[in-house]
Write an enzyme that holds these catalytic residues in place. Structure first.
Site, PDB file in Angstrom:
ATOM      1  N   HIS A 117      64.996 -12.067  80.274  1.00  0.00           N
ATOM      2  CA  HIS A 117      64.478 -13.372  79.858  1.00  0.00           C
ATOM      3  C   HIS A 117      64.666 -14.383  80.988  1.00  0.00           C
ATOM      4  CE1 HIS A 117      64.006 -11.727  75.968  1.00  0.00           C
ATOM      5  NE2 HIS A 117      65.011 -12.290  75.311  1.00  0.00           N
ATOM      6  N   CYS A 155      70.251 -13.558  72.589  1.00  0.00           N
ATOM      7  CA  CYS A 155      70.197 -13.287  74.035  1.00  0.00           C
ATOM      8  C   CYS A 155      69.816 -14.527  74.832  1.00  0.00           C
ATOM      9  CB  CYS A 155      69.235 -12.144  74.326  1.00  0.00           C
ATOM     10  SG  CYS A 155      67.732 -12.185  73.376  1.00  0.00           S
TER      11      CYS A 155
HETATM   12  C1  2RA Z   1      63.894 -11.847  71.157  1.00  0.00           C
HETATM   13  N1  2RA Z   1      66.046 -12.978  71.245  1.00  0.00           N
HETATM   14  O1  2RA Z   1      63.890 -11.885  72.394  1.00  0.00           O
HETATM   15  C2  2RA Z   1      65.136 -12.243  70.371  1.00  0.00           C
HETATM   16  C3  2RA Z   1      65.784 -11.081  69.717  1.00  0.00           C
HETATM   17  N2  2RA Z   1      66.269 -10.134  70.626  1.00  0.00           N
HETATM   18  O2  2RA Z   1      62.928 -11.493  70.479  1.00  0.00           O
END
Ligand code: 2RA
Length: 332
Positions: free
Chosen positions: A234, A126
């Site tokens: 994120h 991601c």
């Molecule tokens: C996380 N990118 O954010 C990794 C797995 N989804 O922990």
């Protein structure tokens, strides 16, 4: 299309089912797959209750497509078994991403690499997807030399139990601990496990996957991945050094003109991307674009995206849509 969703009861699996409905994906038969203890339970899809089946039964069903989000060990063992039945597998785990024979795809960047022979396709991590979405037009225009990225990652990236830990801590309860420390009011510089080189797997995914997706091993990238008590998506602070100089106005225009990117960048009116407002959306939001005065040919930017959607489920389904639209999936 007969479509299997492997990991149908997990966080990404549930979002994939939601997005298959939202995008009116041409599902003629859904085959939801989950752990043995869930077999026989039902999930809701398009207003109907659909029974969860075992991996073995899903393989025997000879699906056209299998969308995996069930962890690396399941993918390593079962993706080839689905592929052997003629099923095209699109896998969200890290199991196949760096395999030299497996394509690692962000449709807006490198879907043109795909052929009908690709029966296992890897969906990138991601935090990589949102990063390369913004880097690609800049790399094409100015040639990237080096990237320094610091991530601020949502607990949803870890999973349901991590969300429960955060919510429990907010309620001042003693929840089950998924992380080694409290996450509420905290920040953990620890996403995934540490490698011998002092980086975490998450940080090395950013380095390795970015080079593969942009098809340029000369790009130097160093990352620090941090878990923060956030749920919407994120965020990434990115410093980019180019081989050539750039024009900030042109950079903003490039971002504005790139499909899948939304430019939110006006500090005068406090306009910038934030995870609280990216949740539930499929775009990659870019802002805080500015020159790095400490080094020539270098700029900073801030990138935010919903890690469960464009960072996982939506990107996976966009790959499947591309395969269908380009006649690269033969119905079983
Ligand atoms: C996380 N990118 O954010 C990794 C797995 N989804 O922990």
């Amino acid at each position: 299309m007969k479509v299997a969703v492997v990991g149908a009861t997990g966080m990404v699996g549930k979002i994939m089912l939601q997005i298959l409905e939202e995008r009116n994906f041409p599902v003629t038969e859904l085959i939801p797959v989950a752990s043995e203890r869930s077999v026989g339970n039902t999930i809701d899809f398009k207003g109907e209750k659909v029974a969860i089946v075992s991996l073995e039964d899903a393989i025997d069903a000879k699906c056209d497509i299998a969308l995996f989000s069930a962890g690396g060990s399941i993918s390593l063992e079962y993706a080839p078994k689905f592929a052997a039945q003629g099923t095209t597998v699109i896998d969200n785990s890290s199991a196949w991403r760096m395999d030299e024979n497996i394509k690692l795809v962000v449709p807006e960047i490198n879907a043109s690499q795909l052929t009908a022979e690709d029966k296992i396709i890897a969906n990138p991590n991601c935090s990589t997807i949102q990063l390369v979405m913004a880097l690609k037009p800049l790399h094409d225009k100015y040639k990237i030399k080096r990237v320094i990225v610091s991530t601020y990652q949502s607990v949803t990236g870890t999973g349901k139990e991590a969300v429960e830990q955060l919510e429990g801590e907010i309620r001042n309860e003693k929840p089950n601990m998924v992380y080694p420390y409290q996450i509420f009011k905290n920040a953990l510089p620890h996403c995934d496990v540490f490698e011998d080189n002092g980086y975490t797997k998450e940080e090395m995914k950013l380095t390795n996957e970015t080079k593969k997706i942009l098809s340029d091993d000369t790009i130097q990238l160093t990352a620090t991945a941090v878990r923060v008590p956030v749920q919407g998506g994120h965020s990434e602070s990115v410093n980019i050094e180019f081989e050539n100089d750039f024009d900030l106005k042109e950079v903003r225009q490039l971002m504005h003109n790139t499909p899948g990117i939304v430019l939110k960048d006006n500090p005068d009116t406090q306009i910038y991307p934030m995870p609280l407002y990216s949740e539930g959306k499929d775009d990659v939001f870019v802002g805080r674009i500015r020159r790095d005065f400490s080094q020539e040919n270098t700029m900073n930017m801030w990138i935010v995206a919903d890690n469960l959607r464009k960072g996982a489920a939506t990107n996976t389904i966009q790959i499947a849509e591309y395969l269908i639209a380009n006649g690269l999936i033969k119905q079983n």
